[in-house]
Design a protein around this motif. Structure first.
Motif, PDB file in Angstrom:
ATOM      1  N   ALA A  10       0.745  -1.158   0.014  1.00 42.96           N
ATOM      2  CA  ALA A  10       0.028   0.197  -0.157  1.00 42.96           C
ATOM      3  C   ALA A  10       0.945   1.249   0.038  1.00 42.96           C
ATOM      4  CB  ALA A  10      -0.880   0.028   1.377  1.00 42.96           C
ATOM      5  N   GLU A  11       0.483   2.316  -0.681  1.00 38.81           N
ATOM      6  CA  GLU A  11       1.245   3.606  -0.488  1.00 38.81           C
ATOM      7  C   GLU A  11      -0.040   4.701  -0.340  1.00 38.81           C
ATOM      8  OE1 GLU A  11       1.186   6.277  -2.892  1.00 38.81           O
ATOM      9  OE2 GLU A  11      -0.159   5.393  -4.193  1.00 38.81           O
ATOM     10  N   LEU A  12       0.577   5.877   0.432  1.00 36.73           N
ATOM     11  CA  LEU A  12      -0.321   6.871   0.317  1.00 36.73           C
ATOM     12  C   LEU A  12       0.790   8.283  -0.126  1.00 36.73           C
ATOM     13  CD1 LEU A  12      -2.783   8.567   1.377  1.00 36.73           C
ATOM     14  CD2 LEU A  12      -1.354   8.686   3.740  1.00 36.73           C
ATOM     15  N   GLY A  40      -3.049   4.019 -14.177  1.00 41.25           N
ATOM     16  CA  GLY A  40      -2.625   2.819 -13.038  1.00 41.25           C
ATOM     17  C   GLY A  40      -3.495   1.794 -12.752  1.00 41.25           C
ATOM     18  N   LYS A  41      -4.758   2.095 -12.977  1.00 40.69           N
ATOM     19  CA  LYS A  41      -5.854   0.900 -12.741  1.00 40.69           C
ATOM     20  C   LYS A  41      -5.720  -0.149 -13.774  1.00 40.69           C
ATOM     21  CE  LYS A  41      -9.405   3.773 -10.783  1.00 40.69           C
ATOM     22  NZ  LYS A  41     -10.494   4.428 -11.078  1.00 40.69           N
ATOM     23  N   ARG A  42      -5.025   0.368 -15.110  1.00 36.11           N
ATOM     24  CA  ARG A  42      -4.760  -0.878 -15.862  1.00 36.11           C
ATOM     25  C   ARG A  42      -3.502  -1.569 -15.834  1.00 36.11           C
ATOM     26  NH1 ARG A  42      -7.065   3.458 -18.762  1.00 36.11           N
ATOM     27  NH2 ARG A  42      -5.035   4.069 -19.832  1.00 36.11           N
ATOM     28  N   MET A  43      -2.445  -0.944 -15.199  1.00 36.35           N
ATOM     29  CA  MET A  43      -0.914  -1.610 -15.122  1.00 36.35           C
ATOM     30  C   MET A  43      -1.237  -2.915 -14.583  1.00 36.35           C
ATOM     31  SD  MET A  43       1.112   0.724 -16.169  1.00 36.35           S
ATOM     32  CE  MET A  43       2.671   0.003 -15.494  1.00 36.35           C
ATOM     33  N   PRO A  44      -0.406  -3.730 -14.929  1.00 43.39           N
ATOM     34  CA  PRO A  44      -0.121  -5.218 -14.142  1.00 43.39           C
ATOM     35  C   PRO A  44       0.232  -4.702 -12.935  1.00 43.39           C
ATOM     36  CG  PRO A  44       0.957  -4.866 -16.424  1.00 43.39           C
ATOM     37  CD  PRO A  44       0.460  -3.626 -16.206  1.00 43.39           C
ATOM     38  N   GLY A  45      -0.368  -5.654 -11.899  1.00 44.01           N
ATOM     39  CA  GLY A  45      -0.100  -5.554 -10.673  1.00 44.01           C
ATOM     40  C   GLY A  45      -0.807  -4.445  -9.588  1.00 44.01           C
ATOM     41  N   PHE A  46      -1.533  -3.581 -10.562  1.00 47.93           N
ATOM     42  CA  PHE A  46      -2.655  -2.888  -9.768  1.00 47.93           C
ATOM     43  C   PHE A  46      -3.565  -3.628  -9.066  1.00 47.93           C
ATOM     44  CE2 PHE A  46      -6.637  -0.674  -9.469  1.00 47.93           C
ATOM     45  CZ  PHE A  46      -6.394   0.429  -8.979  1.00 47.93           C
ATOM     46  N   VAL A  47      -4.040  -3.304  -7.731  1.00 47.73           N
ATOM     47  CA  VAL A  47      -4.907  -4.016  -6.967  1.00 47.73           C
ATOM     48  C   VAL A  47      -6.254  -3.131  -6.558  1.00 47.73           C
ATOM     49  CG1 VAL A  47      -5.477  -5.183  -4.769  1.00 47.73           C
ATOM     50  CG2 VAL A  47      -3.136  -5.677  -6.109  1.00 47.73           C
ATOM     51  N   TRP A  48      -5.769  -1.765  -6.287  1.00 48.40           N
ATOM     52  CA  TRP A  48      -6.897  -1.030  -5.580  1.00 48.40           C
ATOM     53  C   TRP A  48      -6.400   0.409  -5.625  1.00 48.40           C
ATOM     54  CZ3 TRP A  48      -6.923   1.852  -0.994  1.00 48.40           C
ATOM     55  CH2 TRP A  48      -8.089   2.205  -0.713  1.00 48.40           C
ATOM     56  N   LYS A  79       0.304  -5.341  -6.129  1.00 50.73           N
ATOM     57  CA  LYS A  79       0.697  -6.632  -5.878  1.00 50.73           C
ATOM     58  C   LYS A  79       2.189  -6.426  -5.173  1.00 50.73           C
ATOM     59  CE  LYS A  79      -2.410  -9.221  -8.770  1.00 50.73           C
ATOM     60  NZ  LYS A  79      -2.585 -10.187  -9.788  1.00 50.73           N
ATOM     61  N   ASN A  80       2.997  -5.929  -5.701  1.00 55.69           N
ATOM     62  CA  ASN A  80       4.524  -6.108  -5.383  1.00 55.69           C
ATOM     63  C   ASN A  80       5.245  -4.418  -5.665  1.00 55.69           C
ATOM     64  OD1 ASN A  80       5.264  -6.016  -8.131  1.00 55.69           O
ATOM     65  ND2 ASN A  80       4.822  -8.191  -8.054  1.00 55.69           N
ATOM     66  N   VAL A  81       6.284  -4.477  -5.229  1.00 58.61           N
ATOM     67  CA  VAL A  81       7.124  -3.222  -5.281  1.00 58.61           C
ATOM     68  C   VAL A  81       7.233  -3.020  -6.807  1.00 58.61           C
ATOM     69  CG1 VAL A  81       9.367  -2.127  -4.924  1.00 58.61           C
ATOM     70  CG2 VAL A  81       8.344  -3.428  -3.058  1.00 58.61           C
ATOM     71  N   GLU A  82       7.556  -4.070  -7.676  1.00 62.17           N
ATOM     72  CA  GLU A  82       8.085  -3.895  -9.026  1.00 62.17           C
ATOM     73  C   GLU A  82       6.804  -3.403  -9.641  1.00 62.17           C
ATOM     74  OE1 GLU A  82      10.605  -6.638  -6.923  1.00 62.17           O
ATOM     75  OE2 GLU A  82       8.442  -6.601  -7.315  1.00 62.17           O
ATOM     76  N   SER A  83       5.597  -3.613  -9.513  1.00 60.88           N
ATOM     77  CA  SER A  83       4.591  -3.081 -10.214  1.00 60.88           C
ATOM     78  C   SER A  83       4.131  -1.580  -9.835  1.00 60.88           C
ATOM     79  CB  SER A  83       3.152  -4.017 -10.069  1.00 60.88           C
ATOM     80  OG  SER A  83       2.834  -4.030  -8.591  1.00 60.88           O
TER      81      SER A  83
END
Length: 167
Positions: A10-12, A40-48, A79-83
């Motif tokens: 998560a990031e803020l 951002g929402k279409r990027m691989p690894g985006f969750v919420w 999902k992870n740092v890389e995404s």
């Protein structure tokens, strides 16, 4: 900082706009919120992503801090740092980040924080602000951290933007 099994990142990120959201001086930023958030929402690894009203051109600027409509927040889960890193430093998002001083005040304190959340958890703004406060008060640890603590974050190290001095 190693990602725990069964957790996402998560990031803020908070900032205070130089002017109200309907001022022409921040129009370029406001007019591109839906575009950048949509990417951002279409990027691989985006969750919420923490959402606003859904009103076009407002992004989630309704999620303001302390009742100040110019003090806005953006919070996402990946999902992870890389995404997250791929989105921040490897897309058009970086161009807007590099121009943040055109639209946002320089804050004299930490304005960005990351932390691990269990898969499926959607953090609240209050939770994110508490993590940011924890980072400001205690420094980086497993509860709240920045890019420096993520050794696997190579794009950040190679492409980070120049620091803007506090005014």
């Amino acid at each position: 900082m190693i990602q725990p099994d069964g957790h996402h990142l998560a990031e803020l990120n908070i900032g205070r706009l130089l002017t109200p959201t309907d001022d022409p001086r921040v129009a370029e930023f406001m007019n591109n919120l839906d575009r950048i958030n949509g990417l951002g929402k279409r990027m691989p690894g985006f969750v919420w992503m923490m959402e606003g009203s859904g009103e076009p051109g407002t992004g989630n600027t309704e999620n303001n801090i302390d009742g100040d409509p110019q003090f806005v927040a953006n919070m996402t889960v990946w999902k992870n740092v890389e995404s997250l890193e791929r989105f921040v430093w490897g897309t058009i998002h970086k161009q807007f980040y590099e121009r943040r001083h055109d639209w946002f005040e320089v804050l004299g304190e930490q304005h960005f924080v990351m932390w691990w959340v269990p898969e499926g958890h959607k953090p609240t703004l209050e939770e994110g602000l508490a993590r940011l406060d924890h980072l400001r008060t205690n420094g980086p640890d497993t509860q709240a951290f920045g890019w420096d603590e993520l050794k696997q974050a190579s794009k950040w190290r190679d492409n980070r933007c120049a620091q803007v001095a506090a005014e």
